[in-house]
Design a protein around this motif. Structure first.
Motif, PDB file in Angstrom:
ATOM      1  N   LEU A  73       0.807  -1.212   0.000  1.00 37.43           N
ATOM      2  CA  LEU A  73       0.000   0.000   0.000  1.00 37.43           C
ATOM      3  C   LEU A  73       0.843   1.265   0.000  1.00 37.43           C
ATOM      4  O   LEU A  73       0.310   2.362  -0.208  1.00 37.43           O
ATOM      5  N   ALA A  74       2.147   1.146   0.240  1.00 34.12           N
ATOM      6  CA  ALA A  74       3.028   2.313   0.150  1.00 34.12           C
ATOM      7  C   ALA A  74       3.055   2.789  -1.301  1.00 34.12           C
ATOM      8  O   ALA A  74       3.026   1.993  -2.234  1.00 34.12           O
ATOM      9  N   GLY A  75       3.121   4.080  -1.492  1.00 30.46           N
ATOM     10  CA  GLY A  75       3.007   4.640  -2.839  1.00 30.46           C
ATOM     11  C   GLY A  75       4.229   4.410  -3.699  1.00 30.46           C
ATOM     12  O   GLY A  75       5.296   4.967  -3.435  1.00 30.46           O
ATOM     13  N   SER A  76       4.108   3.602  -4.740  1.00 35.80           N
ATOM     14  CA  SER A  76       5.205   3.427  -5.704  1.00 35.80           C
ATOM     15  C   SER A  76       5.040   4.453  -6.818  1.00 35.80           C
ATOM     16  O   SER A  76       4.794   4.127  -7.983  1.00 35.80           O
ATOM     17  N   MET A  77       5.171   5.715  -6.429  1.00 33.83           N
ATOM     18  CA  MET A  77       5.023   6.834  -7.359  1.00 33.83           C
ATOM     19  C   MET A  77       5.746   8.029  -6.757  1.00 33.83           C
ATOM     20  O   MET A  77       5.902   8.112  -5.537  1.00 33.83           O
ATOM     21  N   ALA A 115      -1.745  -1.732  -4.440  1.00 37.27           N
ATOM     22  CA  ALA A 115      -2.746  -0.671  -4.531  1.00 37.27           C
ATOM     23  C   ALA A 115      -2.674   0.036  -5.870  1.00 37.27           C
ATOM     24  O   ALA A 115      -1.628   0.523  -6.283  1.00 37.27           O
ATOM     25  N   SER A 116      -3.806   0.082  -6.558  1.00 35.60           N
ATOM     26  CA  SER A 116      -3.991   0.938  -7.719  1.00 35.60           C
ATOM     27  C   SER A 116      -5.067   1.954  -7.347  1.00 35.60           C
ATOM     28  O   SER A 116      -5.312   2.188  -6.162  1.00 35.60           O
ATOM     29  N   THR A 117      -5.724   2.547  -8.309  1.00 29.32           N
ATOM     30  CA  THR A 117      -6.633   3.641  -7.991  1.00 29.32           C
ATOM     31  C   THR A 117      -7.788   3.734  -8.971  1.00 29.32           C
ATOM     32  O   THR A 117      -7.672   3.345 -10.145  1.00 29.32           O
ATOM     33  N   THR A 153      -1.100   7.775 -13.545  1.00 22.10           N
ATOM     34  CA  THR A 153      -0.061   7.436 -14.518  1.00 22.10           C
ATOM     35  C   THR A 153       0.807   6.301 -13.997  1.00 22.10           C
ATOM     36  O   THR A 153       1.021   5.287 -14.677  1.00 22.10           O
ATOM     37  N   PHE A 154       1.296   6.446 -12.771  1.00 27.61           N
ATOM     38  CA  PHE A 154       2.185   5.423 -12.219  1.00 27.61           C
ATOM     39  C   PHE A 154       1.422   4.172 -11.810  1.00 27.61           C
ATOM     40  O   PHE A 154       1.979   3.069 -11.823  1.00 27.61           O
TER      41      PHE A 154
END
Length: 322
Positions: A73-77, A115-117, A153-154
């Motif tokens: 869940l940590a943001g890879s962006m 996690a995506s969105t 995008t990411f």
């Protein structure tokens, strides 16, 4: 034991709680040290300090714990954006995702959830009973190659990489397309939608400050709002399901919620709240189709609008900042 990156964050902390409630034990991985929240402390959860962009530090966690699954869940962006070193920021963000998947392969974990969105659906309009621009958005809809914001995008890049590595490295990777999530511990406020600030303003006794939104908020504006406790339970069910028939799942309420509905629920609890919004917004409604999620996990949202608002107001009135 399930490793949860960002496990002390907004969605992460609730996901850990949901996993614990389902009988799992958890390792919460954070870049910074921190005390476990009181509702997560105990014998079946532990916090570890590790930056997921540091592969050796991440792999060391697996030396100390028997990791059977990962919820990433940590943001890879690169968020917030780095205008001075955008290439390095993008590389570091994607390194975090690669490292999580490398660890999963090395540890032989059962499943990795990423996690995506809801934002990946940007630019699409579902065809529904009320015409173009209405109705559910489903996981098999073709997505646009472009995005107006770096987060989707990411997330699109991540979904493509996940699909490639799931096949190439034989890793069970599941994408969570998470809808507009809100509730206790939400640090964002009115970043993408008005609901959190409407509730905060009611508790403060002030008018809402919605200046951080991309445009004016109206009563008719809607989004698929999912209370964070429902979001977390859905993620936990996806992580622990014996079998999943798909790689991508919408994690949502499965309905559109308007600002007017939020305001009505607030007024039920705080009758004198000054949270009115003007009319004149876009009355078309899109929401995420959660048929896959329901069929494969038995998930059903437990928090309707009134219950979510009542719970959130109680949390803030108890002295919690977010």
């Amino acid at each position: 034991m399930i490793l949860v990156t960002g496990g002390m964050g907004f969605i992460g902390s609730h996901t850990v709680r949901a996993l614990l409630d389902l009988g799992e034990s958890c390792v919460l991985v954070q870049r910074r040290t921190g005390e476990l929240p009181a509702d997560l402390a105990g014998g079946r959860s532990v916090a570890e300090q590790a930056d997921i962009t540091d592969l050796s530090a991440l792999l060391d966690v697996g030396e100390r714990h028997d990791i059977t699954g990962i919820v990433h869940l940590a943001g890879s962006m690169p968020w917030p954006p780095d205008s001075e070193q955008p290439v390095e920021a993008a590389r570091k963000a994607l390194d975090g995702l690669f490292n999580v998947l490398q660890a999963a392969q090395d540890w032989g974990v059962d499943r990795v959830g990423v996690a995506s969105t809801i934002g990946v659906y940007g630019g699409l309009a579902a065809e529904g009973p009320l015409g173009a621009g209405e109705g559910p958005l489903s996981e098999d809809m073709p997505l646009s190659m472009t995005s107006a914001h770096l987060i989707p995008t990411f997330k699109k890049i991540g979904e493509l990489l996940n699909a490639h590595l799931a096949d190439a490295a034989a890793i069970d990777v599941v994408n969570y397309r998470i809808s507009g999530t809100w509730g206790p511990r939400d640090p964002h406020g009115a970043l993408f939608f008005a609901a959190p600030e409407l509730v905060h303003a009611a508790v403060r006794g002030t008018e809402p400050d919605l200046s951080t939104l991309a445009g004016p908020a109206h009563a008719e504006d809607s989004i698929d709002l999912c209370y964070v406790k429902d979001t977390a339970r859905a993620i936990a069910l996806l992580q622990l399901a014996d079998r999943l028939d798909h790689r991508t799942y919408n994690v949502a309420s499965g309905r559109a919620t308007t600002n007017a509905e939020i305001i009505a629920a607030i007024k039920h609890v705080v009758p004198d709240a000054r949270v009115e919004l003007p009319t004149g917004g876009d009355a078309r409604q899109n929401y995420l189709d959660i048929t896959r999620l329901q069929d494969d996990t038995g998930y059903k949202p437990e928090y309707d609008t009134e219950r979510a608002v009542t719970d959130y107001i109680a949390w803030l009135r108890a002295g919690n900042e977010h």
